[in-house]
Enzyme design. Structure first.
Site, PDB file in Angstrom:
ATOM      1  CD  GLU A  13      -5.262  -0.733   6.046  1.00 52.56           C
ATOM      2  OE1 GLU A  13      -4.058  -0.998   6.097  1.00 52.56           O
ATOM      3  OE2 GLU A  13      -5.701   0.403   5.763  1.00 52.56           O
ATOM      4  CB  SER A  38      -2.629   7.553  14.980  1.00 52.45           C
ATOM      5  OG  SER A  38      -3.432   8.720  14.826  1.00 52.45           O
ATOM      6  CD  GLU A  89      -2.944   9.413  19.217  1.00 51.93           C
ATOM      7  OE1 GLU A  89      -2.301   9.177  20.265  1.00 51.93           O
ATOM      8  OE2 GLU A  89      -2.783   8.752  18.155  1.00 51.93           O
ATOM      9  CB  SER A 135       2.194   6.463   5.399  1.00 47.14           C
ATOM     10  OG  SER A 135       1.020   6.092   6.087  1.00 47.14           O
ATOM     11  CD  GLN A 167      -2.432   1.221   2.788  1.00 49.04           C
ATOM     12  OE1 GLN A 167      -1.788   1.625   3.744  1.00 49.04           O
ATOM     13  NE2 GLN A 167      -3.672   0.797   2.916  1.00 49.04           N
ATOM     14  N   GLY A 168       0.800   2.053  -1.042  1.00 45.37           N
ATOM     15  CA  GLY A 168       1.572   3.289  -1.125  1.00 45.37           C
ATOM     16  C   GLY A 168       0.759   4.480  -0.665  1.00 45.37           C
ATOM     17  CB  SER A 221       3.611  -3.543   5.438  1.00 42.42           C
ATOM     18  OG  SER A 221       3.526  -2.825   6.646  1.00 42.42           O
TER      19      SER A 221
END
Length: 383
Positions: A243, A365, A367, A125, A122-123, A160
């Site tokens: 996901e 995240s 948050e 972040s 997965q491209g 990953s």
């Protein structure tokens, strides 16, 4: 879930027992044999139409219910994900291509995923765009030669499986707009292109988990675009929903917690009451996370899933990951080293603890999940 699901669960456990070594701790190690074990097991599942059991038969699936697919998800995660990196293609890349891909893209990409033959990464972040994904800087601009080509330039990080993947689900900016969520496009790109450079990042999680990926004038075409140009953000929302519920973390937590009394034997009764109380609390939290997952699966199957549903589950399951890891480490400290059962338990617990440290950061995240959930709650309260 009914007798069919129960029979499937039994079948999957028998397959794991037959094909996966007891000391298997995942495909992402320094030993290439571990990756091959996972790839071989994927082909075994695919031969039985179990790898993508809920996919339509025309795409290589078994046409099973979403609940049978949930059983597969739970048993795989409980047994240390013997499918390796395939869950990414199975859980969300494939379903997203079914929803948004052209017939040609579906014919090209779905059968290899269902056969266990291809790994995706997965491209998303970037160094300056993690939780605030829409701030990404990787760009795709039209080639100046008059063709339907694009040139992609930029950097991704925390990618990953990039060292082993054949394809990348890439998000890039294709135009500037008033809102940063606009002007983004999804491209499906092959990882063997010489314009792509992968640099592994060493972490305590082990090889293959995290990488940097660089794109230097990577040439793609309109045929590689998933969905509409500049409309990628709506696809990203779908990706996140699939996901975040696609990894049944609670199943591994529950299996390790349930194994603890048997591993300790008579010593279990001598554990401090406080520690056994925490153990019971974690089992309760496992059940809570499982039921939240089932709520999202049901909503997803009827097209009613919301970001808040996925966020609530994600918060529960990632905190469970970390809290249960602490309890399990305290229990592991009481284990007498010696027999194979103890070695299996200690290895699994240590690996679980290491993996859990990043649980509240990866895939959005905690948050950000709390912000999504609070917006939904406060938005509903004002109506």
């Amino acid at each position: 879930m009914g007798p069919r699901a129960a029979a499937l669960r039994t079948e999957l456990r028998e397959l794991v027992g037959e094909h996966i070594p007891e000391d298997f701790l995942g495909a992402f190690t320094d030993d290439p044999a571990d990756l091959e074990t996972a790839q071989r097991f994927c082909r075994t599942l695919a031969d039985r139409r179990l790898l993508c059991s809920a996919w339509p038969p025309e795409f290589g699936g078994g046409g099973a219910s979403v609940w049978e697919q949930t059983v597969v998800r739970e048993e795989m995660w409980a047994h240390h994900e013997p499918r390796g990196a395939q869950y990414m293609g199975v859980n969300w890349v494939g379903p997203i291509i079914m929803r948004h891909g052209t017939p040609e893209q579906q014919r090209r990409h779905l059968p290899p995923i269902a056969a266990g033959e291809v790994i995706w990464c997965q491209g998303f972040s970037e160094p300056e765009a993690g939780s605030d994904l829409a701030s990404l800087r990787t760009s795709a601009r039209r080639a100046e030669d008059g063709s339907d080509g694009w040139l992609v330039n930029g950097q991704k990080i925390w990618t990953s499986y990039a060292t082993m993947a054949q394809w990348c689900f890439l998000l890039a900016r294709t135009s500037r707009a008033e809102k940063k969520q606009q002007g983004l496009t999804i491209f499906l790109v092959p990882m063997d292109d010489p314009a792509i450079t992968v640099r592994p990042l060493d972490t305590m999680l082990g090889p293959h988990h995290l990488n940097e990926v660089f794109f230097d004038d990577l040439r793609v075409t309109d045929a590689d675009v998933l969905g509409a140009v500049d409309a990628g953000w709506s696809i990203v929302a779908d990706v996140m929903a699939f996901e975040r519920v696609g990894i049944a973390r609670y199943a591994r937590c529950e299996r390790l917690l349930a194994a603890a009394p048997g591993v300790l034997g008579e010593r279990w009764d001598t554990l401090p009451d406080e520690l056994r109380g925490r153990w019971v609390r974690m089992l309760t939290h496992c059940r809570r996370a499982r039921l939240l997952a089932y709520r999202v699966v049901e909503a997803q199957s009827s097209g009613r899933v919301t970001p808040a549903d996925a966020a609530a589950y994600r918060i529960a399951v990632t905190t469970l990951d970390q809290d249960s890891a602490e309890v399990l480490m305290d229990i592991a400290a009481e284990v007498c080293h010696g027999d194979s059962g103890a070695r299996w338990f200690l290895g699994e617990v240590e690996d679980h603890w290491r993996y859990a440290q990043a649980a509240t950061v990866s895939s959005g995240s905690i948050e950000m999940q709390r912000i999504l959930l609070s917006r939904a709650i406060l938005g509903g309260a004002t109506k």
